[in-house]
Design a protein around this motif. Structure first.
Motif, short mmCIF file in Angstrom:
data_model
loop_
_atom_site.label_atom_id
_atom_site.label_comp_id
_atom_site.label_asym_id
_atom_site.label_seq_id
_atom_site.Cartn_x
_atom_site.Cartn_y
_atom_site.Cartn_z
N VAL A 56 -21.12 -4.11 26.03
CA VAL A 56 -20.50 -2.84 25.67
C VAL A 56 -19.59 -3.10 24.48
CG1 VAL A 56 -19.02 -0.95 26.42
CG2 VAL A 56 -20.61 -1.99 28.04
N ILE A 57 -19.81 -2.37 23.39
CA ILE A 57 -19.05 -2.61 22.17
C ILE A 57 -18.35 -1.34 21.70
CG2 ILE A 57 -20.64 -4.44 21.42
CD1 ILE A 57 -21.73 -2.35 19.35
N ASP A 58 -17.35 -1.52 20.88
CA ASP A 58 -16.73 -0.39 20.20
C ASP A 58 -17.76 0.15 19.20
OD1 ASP A 58 -15.34 1.03 18.03
OD2 ASP A 58 -13.50 0.40 19.03
N PRO A 59 -18.13 1.43 19.30
CA PRO A 59 -19.19 1.94 18.44
C PRO A 59 -18.81 1.97 16.96
CG PRO A 59 -18.23 3.72 19.73
CD PRO A 59 -17.67 2.44 20.27
N VAL A 60 -17.53 1.88 16.64
CA VAL A 60 -17.08 1.90 15.25
C VAL A 60 -16.98 0.48 14.69
CG1 VAL A 60 -15.24 2.58 13.67
CG2 VAL A 60 -15.88 4.08 15.57
N THR A 61 -16.29 -0.39 15.41
CA THR A 61 -16.05 -1.75 14.89
C THR A 61 -17.13 -2.75 15.28
OG1 THR A 61 -14.78 -2.48 16.83
CG2 THR A 61 -13.58 -1.30 15.08
N GLY A 62 -17.87 -2.46 16.35
CA GLY A 62 -18.87 -3.41 16.83
C GLY A 62 -18.29 -4.52 17.68
N GLU A 63 -16.98 -4.48 17.91
CA GLU A 63 -16.34 -5.53 18.70
C GLU A 63 -16.57 -5.31 20.19
OE1 GLU A 63 -14.71 -8.32 17.51
OE2 GLU A 63 -15.66 -7.59 15.67
N PRO A 64 -16.66 -6.40 20.98
CA PRO A 64 -16.90 -6.26 22.42
C PRO A 64 -15.72 -5.59 23.12
CG PRO A 64 -16.38 -8.54 21.88
CD PRO A 64 -16.56 -7.82 20.57
N LEU A 65 -16.03 -4.80 24.13
CA LEU A 65 -14.99 -4.13 24.92
C LEU A 65 -14.93 -4.75 26.31
CD1 LEU A 65 -15.64 -0.38 24.00
CD2 LEU A 65 -13.82 -1.87 23.15
N PRO A 66 -13.76 -4.77 26.93
CA PRO A 66 -13.64 -5.36 28.27
C PRO A 66 -14.36 -4.53 29.32
CG PRO A 66 -11.57 -4.32 27.61
CD PRO A 66 -12.46 -4.29 26.41
N GLU A 67 -14.66 -5.17 30.41
CA GLU A 67 -15.33 -4.52 31.54
C GLU A 67 -14.55 -3.28 31.98
OE1 GLU A 67 -16.22 -5.90 36.10
OE2 GLU A 67 -16.81 -7.27 34.49
N GLY A 68 -15.27 -2.19 32.22
CA GLY A 68 -14.66 -0.96 32.68
C GLY A 68 -14.36 0.04 31.58
N MET A 69 -14.36 -0.41 30.32
CA MET A 69 -14.11 0.51 29.20
C MET A 69 -15.43 1.11 28.71
SD MET A 69 -11.04 -0.93 26.78
CE MET A 69 -11.16 0.59 25.83
N VAL A 70 -15.37 2.37 28.34
CA VAL A 70 -16.56 3.06 27.83
C VAL A 70 -16.78 2.70 26.37
CG1 VAL A 70 -17.59 5.30 27.31
CG2 VAL A 70 -16.35 4.96 29.46
N GLY A 71 -17.99 2.31 26.06
CA GLY A 71 -18.38 2.01 24.69
C GLY A 71 -19.88 2.12 24.56
N GLU A 72 -20.40 1.62 23.45
CA GLU A 72 -21.84 1.70 23.20
C GLU A 72 -22.58 0.56 23.89
OE1 GLU A 72 -25.00 1.81 19.42
OE2 GLU A 72 -22.83 1.72 19.06
N LEU A 73 -23.65 0.90 24.59
CA LEU A 73 -24.46 -0.11 25.27
C LEU A 73 -25.33 -0.85 24.26
CD1 LEU A 73 -25.71 1.92 28.38
CD2 LEU A 73 -24.02 0.07 28.39
N VAL A 74 -25.37 -2.17 24.41
CA VAL A 74 -26.19 -3.04 23.58
C VAL A 74 -27.01 -3.94 24.50
CG1 VAL A 74 -26.13 -4.91 21.87
CG2 VAL A 74 -24.51 -3.02 21.70
N PHE A 75 -28.31 -4.02 24.24
CA PHE A 75 -29.20 -4.80 25.11
C PHE A 75 -29.93 -5.88 24.33
CE2 PHE A 75 -28.90 -0.87 27.59
CZ PHE A 75 -28.65 -1.38 28.85
N THR A 76 -30.08 -7.04 24.97
CA THR A 76 -30.93 -8.12 24.49
C THR A 76 -31.96 -8.42 25.56
OG1 THR A 76 -29.15 -9.09 23.16
CG2 THR A 76 -31.00 -10.53 23.74
N SER A 77 -33.23 -8.40 25.18
CA SER A 77 -34.27 -8.69 26.16
C SER A 77 -34.35 -10.21 26.38
CB SER A 77 -35.63 -8.16 25.68
OG SER A 77 -36.03 -8.81 24.50
N LEU A 78 -34.75 -10.60 27.59
CA LEU A 78 -34.77 -12.01 27.96
C LEU A 78 -36.17 -12.55 28.28
CD1 LEU A 78 -31.58 -12.21 30.22
CD2 LEU A 78 -31.84 -12.92 27.83
N LYS A 79 -37.12 -11.65 28.50
CA LYS A 79 -38.46 -12.13 28.89
C LYS A 79 -39.58 -11.46 28.10
CE LYS A 79 -39.46 -13.03 33.16
NZ LYS A 79 -39.71 -12.85 34.62
N LYS A 80 -39.28 -10.47 27.30
CA LYS A 80 -40.34 -9.74 26.60
C LYS A 80 -41.05 -10.63 25.58
CE LYS A 80 -39.67 -5.51 25.22
NZ LYS A 80 -39.01 -4.36 24.55
N LYS A 81 -42.38 -10.52 25.56
CA LYS A 81 -43.20 -11.32 24.67
C LYS A 81 -43.70 -10.53 23.47
CE LYS A 81 -42.82 -14.87 27.34
NZ LYS A 81 -41.88 -15.94 26.92
N ALA A 82 -44.14 -9.28 23.67
CA ALA A 82 -44.70 -8.51 22.56
C ALA A 82 -43.62 -8.02 21.61
CB ALA A 82 -45.52 -7.33 23.10
#
Length: 431
Positions: free
Chosen positions: A264-290
């Motif tokens: 979860v990051i600050d949508p303006v700065t891109g910096e990580p936000l602490p647990e429980g704070m609302v921000g932009e979700l960012v995902f990294t896949s761990l098993k996808k091949k295609a």
């Protein structure tokens, strides 16, 4: 639980698994995806630079625009002929985003959905009525495959043809249903028009997503159908539906930690936000091949928690999506999301759950027209005063309220169109 080992993993073990998988994913994209090869080399990064989970912040973000610029297969890590399925967005705002899946990717996707179905209390003996659209949209086939993997019987109705859907619900007696919340409202209304009571159907639970919906709309659906309504989250760029899903506690959506790293990051700065704070979700896949994807910025606003759920699962949970970064409107200096407007609106008696927000320009400033639909017998003038006051006190905005008679606003057979932008391109630039 569907997989107790993965769903009750200790935090230290989860971190170790994610870090190992992250390094493997980085090696995979460095070998097969020129787009990421260039991005990583520019920063002097490789898999060995990832010594702790915090090091993921060294990796560059991926944006929806990157998928469009690499259209159609530029982000694939396998040749297109090695993908067993391809999905794509509608492309209404430009080139579509194209995603692909190997067989192992589809297997992981089906398993994720199956885990979510078990979490809400679905059973393999259930009949599931699937009213999500089939085709390039991932919703229908995503739920379909997961339900089949669990062993359920699935009715692949897809969207639309509402009268036929009602007949099938009456005749087949499904225990579960899935679709967009707006279409479920339309389906219930059509049943009532035909003299049927949705509460008397065989349905006991619903799985709803693919569009934002509030707790107030959840309550409306549960009251109208006599079911429990569960939220499912996903997006095609990451996988499709099943990235996260509620359990019977309905206290956040369980993420598939073995398949994704969630930030979860600050949508303006891109910096990580602490647990429980609302921000932009960012995902990294761990098993996808295609189509492995690194730090994908979703635009969805939510918070996460690693507290153990009352259901016993230790997986990371995300809150329900609060809104989207690109949905935020600035009305005379006040930031407001459509979900906040819906929450206030659906608390008012005499209003149906159907509405539209029209963005207009007045005297160089953005303004809102709120189009609502009245229940039969409602006095418009008194209701207008109450709603305008509620919008002012709870959302801190003024709206131009326009009342429509029952069935005066369009119904949705897929994703509801809630926001109509009537500003000209020059007015948008001016703002």
């Amino acid at each position: 639980m569907y997989n107790e080992i993965l769903e009750t993993m200790e935090a230290e073990e989860r971190t170790r698994l994610q870090l190992t998988s992250l390094r493997e994913t980085v090696r995979h994209v460095m070998e097969h995806v020129p787009f990421y090869q260039t991005r990583f080399k520019e920063r002097g990064l490789d898999a060995e630079a990832l010594q702790t989970m915090a090091d993921i912040q060294k990796l560059p973000f991926t944006y929806k625009s990157d998928l469009r610029e690499q259209y159609p297969f530029g982000l694939f890590a396998v040749p297109p002929h090695e993908a067993v399925r391809i999905h794509a967005s509608s492309g209404t705002s430009g080139k579509p985003t194209v995603v692909g899946y190997t067989q192992s990717d589809l297997d992981d996707w089906s398993t994720a959905v199956a885990r979510g179905l078990v979490a809400i209390g679905a059973e393999k003996t259930d009949l599931l009525h699937n009213a999500y659209g089939y085709g390039l949209f991932t919703g229908g086939l995503g739920l379909h495959s997961g339900a089949e993997q669990l062993g359920m019987t699935i009715v692949p109705v897809s969207g639309g043809n509402t009268d036929r859907q009602i007949t099938l619900i009456e005749d087949f007696q499904p225990r579960g249903i899935c679709g967009t919340p707006s279409y479920m409202l339309h389906l219930a209304e059509r049943m009532e028009e035909k003299g049927l009571d949705p509460k008397m159907s065989s349905l006991r639970y619903g799985i709803f997503g693919a569009e934002p919906w509030s707790e107030e709309l959840r309550q409306t659906l549960e009251d109208k159908w006599g079911i429990r309504a569960f939220d499912i989250y996903g997006l095609s760029e990451i996988m499709g539906p099943g990235v996260a899903m509620e359990c019977q506690e309905q206290n956040g959506l369980h993420l598939m930690d073995d398949l994704f790293i969630t930030e979860v990051i600050d949508p303006v700065t891109g910096e990580p936000l602490p647990e429980g704070m609302v921000g932009e979700l960012v995902f990294t896949s761990l098993k996808k091949k295609a189509l492995p994807i690194i730090r994908y910025r979703t635009g969805d606003l939510a918070s996460v928690t690693t507290e153990v759920c009352a259901c016993g699962r230790t997986t990371t949970r995300m809150s329900r999506v609060k809104g989207r970064t690109d949905d935020m409107m600035i009305i005379r200096g006040v930031n407001v999301f459509p979900s906040e407007i819906e929450r206030v609106l659906l608390q008012q008696p005499g209003v149906t759950p159907h509405y539209q927000i029209h963005r207009i320009q007045r005297a160089g400033l953005e303004a809102l027209e709120l189009h609502i639909e009245l229940e039969a017998g409602t006095v418009a003038e008194e209701l207008k005063r109450v709603i305008c006051h509620a919008m002012k006190t709870e959302c801190l905005i003024s709206v131009d309220l326009i009342c429509h008679p029952p069935y005066g606003l369009p119904r949705s057979e897929g994703k509801a169109v809630r926001i109509i932008d009537r500003r000209t391109e020059s007015e948008k630039k001016f703002v």
